[in-house]
Design a protein around this motif. Structure first.
Motif, PDB file in Angstrom:
ATOM      1  N   GLU A 221      44.494  10.903  -7.844  1.00 50.12           N
ATOM      2  CA  GLU A 221      45.211  10.358  -9.000  1.00 50.12           C
ATOM      3  C   GLU A 221      44.248  10.012 -10.127  1.00 50.12           C
ATOM      4  OE1 GLU A 221      47.820   7.145  -8.162  1.00 50.12           O
ATOM      5  OE2 GLU A 221      48.913   8.232  -6.603  1.00 50.12           O
ATOM      6  N   GLU A 222      43.062   9.513  -9.772  1.00 51.54           N
ATOM      7  CA  GLU A 222      42.042   9.160 -10.755  1.00 51.54           C
ATOM      8  C   GLU A 222      40.790   9.961 -10.469  1.00 51.54           C
ATOM      9  OE1 GLU A 222      40.086   5.124 -12.740  1.00 51.54           O
ATOM     10  OE2 GLU A 222      41.290   4.980 -10.917  1.00 51.54           O
ATOM     11  N   THR A 223      40.239  10.587 -11.509  1.00 52.45           N
ATOM     12  CA  THR A 223      39.075  11.461 -11.335  1.00 52.45           C
ATOM     13  C   THR A 223      37.790  10.641 -11.334  1.00 52.45           C
ATOM     14  OG1 THR A 223      40.269  13.210 -12.484  1.00 52.45           O
ATOM     15  CG2 THR A 223      37.914  13.520 -12.210  1.00 52.45           C
ATOM     16  N   ILE A 224      37.378  10.208 -10.135  1.00 46.77           N
ATOM     17  CA  ILE A 224      36.108   9.491  -9.971  1.00 46.77           C
ATOM     18  C   ILE A 224      35.307  10.248  -8.915  1.00 46.77           C
ATOM     19  CG2 ILE A 224      34.968   7.312  -9.406  1.00 46.77           C
ATOM     20  CD1 ILE A 224      37.544   5.869 -10.124  1.00 46.77           C
ATOM     21  N   CYS A 225      34.300  10.967  -9.350  1.00 44.68           N
ATOM     22  CA  CYS A 225      33.563  11.862  -8.453  1.00 44.68           C
ATOM     23  C   CYS A 225      32.445  11.117  -7.724  1.00 44.68           C
ATOM     24  CB  CYS A 225      33.008  13.045  -9.233  1.00 44.68           C
ATOM     25  SG  CYS A 225      34.281  14.001 -10.068  1.00 44.68           S
ATOM     26  N   GLN A 226      32.833  10.228  -6.851  1.00 49.67           N
ATOM     27  CA  GLN A 226      31.897   9.479  -6.027  1.00 49.67           C
ATOM     28  C   GLN A 226      32.461   9.378  -4.613  1.00 49.67           C
ATOM     29  OE1 GLN A 226      31.004   5.690  -7.890  1.00 49.67           O
ATOM     30  NE2 GLN A 226      30.810   6.628  -9.898  1.00 49.67           N
ATOM     31  N   LYS A 227      31.587   9.374  -3.631  1.00 49.74           N
ATOM     32  CA  LYS A 227      32.043   9.408  -2.247  1.00 49.74           C
ATOM     33  C   LYS A 227      32.874   8.188  -1.866  1.00 49.74           C
ATOM     34  CE  LYS A 227      27.682   7.545  -0.352  1.00 49.74           C
ATOM     35  NZ  LYS A 227      26.555   7.826   0.569  1.00 49.74           N
TER      36      LYS A 227
ATOM     37  N   GLU B  48      44.904  45.808  -6.325  1.00 47.75           N
ATOM     38  CA  GLU B  48      45.962  46.532  -5.609  1.00 47.75           C
ATOM     39  C   GLU B  48      45.719  48.034  -5.616  1.00 47.75           C
ATOM     40  OE1 GLU B  48      49.422  45.245  -7.681  1.00 47.75           O
ATOM     41  OE2 GLU B  48      49.524  43.299  -6.654  1.00 47.75           O
ATOM     42  N   ASN B  49      44.943  48.496  -6.594  1.00 43.08           N
ATOM     43  CA  ASN B  49      44.595  49.917  -6.680  1.00 43.08           C
ATOM     44  C   ASN B  49      43.251  50.237  -6.022  1.00 43.08           C
ATOM     45  OD1 ASN B  49      46.456  51.782  -8.625  1.00 43.08           O
ATOM     46  ND2 ASN B  49      46.650  49.622  -9.146  1.00 43.08           N
ATOM     47  N   GLY B  50      42.754  49.288  -5.202  1.00 43.24           N
ATOM     48  CA  GLY B  50      41.582  49.585  -4.384  1.00 43.24           C
ATOM     49  C   GLY B  50      40.278  48.944  -4.805  1.00 43.24           C
ATOM     50  N   LEU B  51      40.250  48.183  -5.891  1.00 45.91           N
ATOM     51  CA  LEU B  51      38.999  47.573  -6.337  1.00 45.91           C
ATOM     52  C   LEU B  51      38.593  46.423  -5.422  1.00 45.91           C
ATOM     53  CD1 LEU B  51      36.738  47.272  -8.459  1.00 45.91           C
ATOM     54  CD2 LEU B  51      38.271  45.767  -9.739  1.00 45.91           C
ATOM     55  N   GLU B  52      37.378  46.468  -4.932  1.00 50.17           N
ATOM     56  CA  GLU B  52      36.799  45.386  -4.121  1.00 50.17           C
ATOM     57  C   GLU B  52      35.929  44.544  -5.047  1.00 50.17           C
ATOM     58  OE1 GLU B  52      37.313  44.569  -1.011  1.00 50.17           O
ATOM     59  OE2 GLU B  52      38.583  46.267  -0.449  1.00 50.17           O
ATOM     60  N   ILE B  53      36.457  43.415  -5.454  1.00 46.20           N
ATOM     61  CA  ILE B  53      35.757  42.583  -6.429  1.00 46.20           C
ATOM     62  C   ILE B  53      36.103  41.130  -6.170  1.00 46.20           C
ATOM     63  CG2 ILE B  53      37.546  42.533  -8.213  1.00 46.20           C
ATOM     64  CD1 ILE B  53      35.263  43.202 -10.254  1.00 46.20           C
ATOM     65  N   LYS B  54      35.210  40.238  -6.563  1.00 47.59           N
ATOM     66  CA  LYS B  54      35.444  38.811  -6.390  1.00 47.59           C
ATOM     67  C   LYS B  54      35.639  38.162  -7.763  1.00 47.59           C
ATOM     68  CE  LYS B  54      34.847  39.247  -1.983  1.00 47.59           C
ATOM     69  NZ  LYS B  54      35.999  39.171  -1.065  1.00 47.59           N
ATOM     70  N   VAL B  55      36.838  37.628  -7.968  1.00 47.00           N
ATOM     71  CA  VAL B  55      37.221  37.032  -9.245  1.00 47.00           C
ATOM     72  C   VAL B  55      37.508  35.551  -9.032  1.00 47.00           C
ATOM     73  CG1 VAL B  55      38.840  37.114 -11.187  1.00 47.00           C
ATOM     74  CG2 VAL B  55      38.287  39.222  -9.924  1.00 47.00           C
ATOM     75  N   VAL B  56      36.895  34.694  -9.838  1.00 44.33           N
ATOM     76  CA  VAL B  56      37.111  33.249  -9.751  1.00 44.33           C
ATOM     77  C   VAL B  56      37.645  32.740 -11.082  1.00 44.33           C
ATOM     78  CG1 VAL B  56      35.985  30.991  -9.570  1.00 44.33           C
ATOM     79  CG2 VAL B  56      35.366  32.807  -7.991  1.00 44.33           C
ATOM     80  N   THR B  57      38.723  31.967 -11.024  1.00 47.84           N
ATOM     81  CA  THR B  57      39.241  31.284 -12.213  1.00 47.84           C
ATOM     82  C   THR B  57      38.839  29.818 -12.160  1.00 47.84           C
ATOM     83  OG1 THR B  57      41.153  32.751 -12.387  1.00 47.84           O
ATOM     84  CG2 THR B  57      41.306  30.617 -13.498  1.00 47.84           C
ATOM     85  N   VAL B  58      38.260  29.328 -13.242  1.00 51.15           N
ATOM     86  CA  VAL B  58      37.874  27.921 -13.336  1.00 51.15           C
ATOM     87  C   VAL B  58      38.972  27.169 -14.078  1.00 51.15           C
ATOM     88  CG1 VAL B  58      36.187  26.272 -14.211  1.00 51.15           C
ATOM     89  CG2 VAL B  58      35.424  28.487 -13.320  1.00 51.15           C
ATOM     90  N   THR B  59      39.537  26.168 -13.410  1.00 51.82           N
ATOM     91  CA  THR B  59      40.577  25.326 -13.998  1.00 51.82           C
ATOM     92  C   THR B  59      39.974  23.971 -14.336  1.00 51.82           C
ATOM     93  OG1 THR B  59      42.235  26.434 -12.623  1.00 51.82           O
ATOM     94  CG2 THR B  59      42.871  24.337 -13.622  1.00 51.82           C
ATOM     95  N   ALA B  60      40.373  23.397 -15.444  1.00 52.40           N
ATOM     96  CA  ALA B  60      39.824  22.110 -15.896  1.00 52.40           C
ATOM     97  C   ALA B  60      39.941  21.048 -14.809  1.00 52.40           C
ATOM     98  CB  ALA B  60      40.549  21.647 -17.153  1.00 52.40           C
ATOM     99  N   LYS B  61      38.924  20.193 -14.732  1.00 53.06           N
ATOM    100  CA  LYS B  61      38.855  19.174 -13.685  1.00 53.06           C
ATOM    101  C   LYS B  61      40.098  18.295 -13.644  1.00 53.06           C
ATOM    102  CE  LYS B  61      34.956  16.887 -12.966  1.00 53.06           C
ATOM    103  NZ  LYS B  61      33.860  15.877 -13.069  1.00 53.06           N
ATOM    104  N   GLU B  62      40.553  17.839 -14.813  1.00 52.14           N
ATOM    105  CA  GLU B  62      41.688  16.912 -14.832  1.00 52.14           C
ATOM    106  C   GLU B  62      42.984  17.575 -14.358  1.00 52.14           C
ATOM    107  OE1 GLU B  62      41.010  18.424 -19.099  1.00 52.14           O
ATOM    108  OE2 GLU B  62      39.788  17.691 -17.416  1.00 52.14           O
ATOM    109  N   LYS B  63      43.051  18.909 -14.430  1.00 47.29           N
ATOM    110  CA  LYS B  63      44.253  19.613 -13.979  1.00 47.29           C
ATOM    111  C   LYS B  63      44.221  19.913 -12.481  1.00 47.29           C
ATOM    112  CE  LYS B  63      45.411  21.978 -18.313  1.00 47.29           C
ATOM    113  NZ  LYS B  63      45.641  23.293 -18.967  1.00 47.29           N
ATOM    114  N   ILE B  64      43.039  20.145 -11.939  1.00 46.49           N
ATOM    115  CA  ILE B  64      42.946  20.614 -10.560  1.00 46.49           C
ATOM    116  C   ILE B  64      42.543  19.520  -9.573  1.00 46.49           C
ATOM    117  CG2 ILE B  64      40.518  21.350 -10.518  1.00 46.49           C
ATOM    118  CD1 ILE B  64      41.466  23.949  -9.164  1.00 46.49           C
ATOM    119  N   CYS B  65      42.118  18.366 -10.071  1.00 45.98           N
ATOM    120  CA  CYS B  65      41.670  17.278  -9.185  1.00 45.98           C
ATOM    121  C   CYS B  65      42.802  16.845  -8.249  1.00 45.98           C
ATOM    122  CB  CYS B  65      41.194  16.089 -10.020  1.00 45.98           C
ATOM    123  SG  CYS B  65      40.606  14.693  -9.022  1.00 45.98           S
ATOM    124  N   PHE B  66      42.485  16.651  -6.962  1.00 45.81           N
ATOM    125  CA  PHE B  66      43.476  16.238  -5.965  1.00 45.81           C
ATOM    126  C   PHE B  66      43.806  14.747  -6.039  1.00 45.81           C
ATOM    127  CE2 PHE B  66      41.797  19.832  -3.050  1.00 45.81           C
ATOM    128  CZ  PHE B  66      42.698  20.731  -3.604  1.00 45.81           C
TER     129      PHE B  66
END
Length: 763
Positions: A284-290, A264-282
């Protein structure tokens, strides 16, 4: 001025040609080693006209960019008639199913090597071999192609232009960052007392590429005082990235707020927050397969567009923003955050992504060496790192899986049963005790476990799904973790065996993680350990891997003594006195807190103790119309938020919440003003007596330290300082602190309190 970029052939083509789906299916642990062995075997069989691991490089100029591309092709055949560039790829697939059209990235890599070789050696055409080899046997399949230099030139120019189009975007972002940093000012009109000193210490540490241990009292604004100089330092040396490591969600949010303020004070920067997989997964069950997740299916086909989009439009990419763009581009939000981190200036994440050998990310390995590490609430890293570097094995896991597989695969059954039987021997042979300790790792268990894990791996490769798959997978990963720690087992470890009824548990317990922390932090440009409770500083320097040449700074509270009143009650809360202490503590809470209006927090050393006291106290609350709330052992994020929402600054009556020392409400929460008017701390926070803590005590005693203090007193009093630190959070806050334990009247414990608490009044 020409802008120079260096990239490997592999990374270049993997970025430009990326495509396909996320697939978390089991691949085995030895893929890399087996691949290396297969490469070496094939290269050794090629004959005298074959040169292996040929280094190739080239510079390509496009506009004002000079792209330096380099890599090593697997081999080159040379004879009078032709030159053949060879690339070897190992696979678990049936070779009959592999076609020439498969694996476009591999072919792109091979064509890059062919182009560079032609250009360097004056050739106008060349032959290439793409060799697919099985890892588990000597089968191989070769595809041959012929290329003209003209064709390769067009291909390479197209690849280079697409790569540079994205690099130009990153370059513009970097230039904007540099320009904004040159104009950036501290986001407040003045520094708080001690805040400037901390900022200077952090800046000096980064400039000199060292480590600093910073004990900075609550209220000076530690977060912005560490982040601001780190941002200023970017690009002044070899540092290019900030890794802000935290232990709790709430401290991640504080860091985000600090970066938001700078933006807000003018800094041009890219900040990424990593959230745990089980919290951010869209899902119901975390199965990372197509087959199970639309966000995994075709993930890499959409990833580039998603990265470009979010980098073009966002600076602070917190959970909410990442989820928004992940849904827009149909991307797995967890993997999206990890991929974004590769291009961010700042990564905010949990400790484990940097320190945990089971979790830390290989894809981030390259930027550790250019990162500034900011380790928030660093006192938490002591126990967290010990657990990261320990591993446990339970007999029941192998007993159950051996029963599941018995009728399916006898060889695997016998190897799994051997692990169970080996652990069972301890139960039969050592009937007089339920716990015992070894100095050395258990060789017989490791021997049978290695065979069982290898057999599980081969079974899982042959059986990607079906009956007993999940049970074998669980046993496999438990065994893998145990064997991984067994490889680094040294005199800082003990083997602890626990027997309870039919269960036998073996733990390779890390007593001292300081060497591992030192090794990990040495890979970064600079490291800042900071907390309000790094006291005693010598203890934390020892257990966090400090060295003589590291810096340290201690900054006392900026608040006035008259903002806090401290009382102490002489009641023994030692374990043997607990039953007799319940009623006196309940009466003390009534006496001290019921006479005041406002919001109060009372902390206990355990849920069990809390429950006993609350049961005795509850009748007082009813009689005096006191509103109460009790922390539950397991709470969702929503329940935690509702708990904190009850601290109403406009309250007319009295509200008392009961919570646990070292728990989710004893640190990291910010209840300013009249949201919190008083805190009670029952006990001195010492961990419960246990075999593991006692073994730790003996370990440090042998190192010349006070073992009891290292294992019990310092960790306990750290919890006390953290809990009491919830009270005064700003220059306007006032309140009182009640310490209940006879040990607060002993000089040893009193001296471990913050200076402003030590002159307490007896209640």
């Amino acid at each position: 001025m020409m802008k120079k970029l260096l990239v490997s052939v592999r990374k270049l083509v993997e970025f430009v040609m990326m495509g396909g789906s996320i697939d978390s299916r089991f691949t085995g642990s030895n893929v890399m080693q087996e691949g290396t062995r297969t490469h070496q075997r094939l290269q050794a069989s090629r004959g005298d006209n074959y040169e292996k691991e040929v280094y190739l490089s080239i510079q390509i100029q496009i506009d004002d960019f000079e792209l330096h591309i380099e890599g090593r092709c697997d081999g080159v055949y040379r004879n009078e008639k032709q030159v053949i560039i060879e690339e070897i790829k190992t696979t678990a697939r049936d070779l009959n199913s592999v076609t020439e059209e498969d694996y476009k990235t591999y072919w792109a890599q091979l064509k890059m090597y062919a182009y560079i070789y032609c250009l360097k050696n004056g050739l106008d055409h060349i032959t290439v071999h793409m060799v697919y080899a099985k890892r588990e046997n000597e089968d191989e399949k070769t595809f041959e192609k012929h290329y003209e230099l003209r064709e390769l030139t067009m291909f390479v120019e197209e690849i280079a232009k697409e790569y540079l189009s994205f690099q130009k975007q990153l370059w513009k972002l970097k230039q904007a960052r540099t320009e904004s940093i040159s104009k950036l000012k501290f986001p407040y009109d003045t520094y708080r007392t001690g805040q400037r000193d901390l900022a200077k210490a952090v800046y000096k540490t980064i400039r000199e590429e060292k480590r600093v241990f910073a004990k900075a009292a609550t209220g000076i604004g530690k977060t912005i005082a560490t982040i601001f100089p780190s941002v200023i330092s970017l690009q002044e040396g070899k540092q290019e990235k900030i890794m802000y490591l935290t232990a709790k969600t709430v401290t991640k949010m504080v860091a985000e707020d600090s970066f938001r303020l700078l933006i807000e004070n003018g800094l041009e920067i890219k900040v990424v927050t990593v959230t745990a997989k089980e919290k951010i997964c869209f899902q119901e069950e975390t199965i990372c397969q197509k087959e199970f997740c639309p966000f995994a299916d075709g993930y890499y086909d959409r990833l580039k567009e998603g990265i470009k989009d979010i980098l073009d439009n966002e600076r602070l990419m917190d959970r909410k923003i990442i989820e928004l763009y992940a849904k827009k581009h149909q991307l797995c939000p967890f993997e999206f955050s990890l991929d974004l981190a590769m291009f961010a200036d700042v990564v905010i994440c949990d400790y484990n992504y940097f320190f945990d050998p089971k979790v830390r990310l290989q894809r981030w390995g390259d930027f550790h060496k250019e990162a500034i590490l900011l380790i928030d609430e660093a006192h938490n890293l002591v126990d967290r790192s010990r657990e990261m570097l320990s591993a446990s094995l339970s007999k029941s896991v192998f007993l159950q899986v051996s029963r599941e597989i018995k009728g399916l695969d006898r060889e695997l059954y016998l190897k799994l049963k051997a692990v169970n039987d080996t652990m069972l021997k301890w139960k039969k042979e050592l009937l007089k005790t339920n716990e015992f300790v070894f100095d050395d790792k258990p060789p017989l268990l490791i021997e049978v476990l290695e065979e069982a894990v290898e057999a599980c791996e081969q079974w899982l490769l042959r059986n990607p799904s079906g009956m007993a798959h999940q049970e074998i997978l669980e046993a496999y990963f438990a065994g893998q973790d145990f064997l991984r720690i067994a490889k680094v087992y040294n005199n800082r470890y003990k083997t602890i065996v626990t027997i309870y009824k039919s269960e036998v548990t073996v733990k390779l317990a890390c007593m001292d993680s300081s060497a591992a922390i030192m090794d990990s932090t040495s890979k970064a440009v600079a490291t800042v350990f900071f907390s309000a409770t790094l006291h005693p500083l010598g203890y934390f320097q020892t257990v966090l891997g400090g060295e003589e040449h590291d810096y340290y700074i201690s900054i006392n509270t900026p608040f006035h003594q008259d903002q806090i009143k401290v009382y102490a009650k002489n009641i023994s809360t030692k374990y043997q006195d607990r039953q007799n202490s319940i009623q006196p503590i309940a009466e003390a809470i009534r006496e001290v807190f019921h006479s005041e209006k406002g919001n109060f927090l009372v902390f206990f050393p355990s849920y069990e103790y809390l429950s006993l006291v609350f049961e005795a106290y509850e009748k007082f609350a009813v009689e005096d119309s006191i509103e109460t709330l009790v922390q539950q052992p397991v709470m969702t994020e929503t329940e935690r938020e509702l708990f904190l929402d009850r601290f109403n600054p406009d309250r007319k009556g009295t509200f008392i919440a009961f919570a646990v020392l070292g728990g989710i409400f004893s640190e990291g929460i910010d209840l300013k003003g009249d949201r919190l008017n008083g805190v009670g701390i029952i006990g001195v926070g010492l961990p419960r007596l246990s075999l593991e803590r006692n073994v730790m005590k003996e370990h440090f005693q042998k190192q010349g330290q006070n073992g009891f203090d290292f294992a019990y007193v310092y960790p306990g009093m750290n919890k006390v300082q953290q809990a009491g630190g919830r009270l005064i959070r700003s220059e306007q806050d006032t309140g009182f602190l009640l310490l209940v334990d006879d040990r607060y009247f002993y000089p040893k414990y009193r001296e471990l309190l913050p200076p402003e608490w030590q002159n307490f009044k007896r209640k």
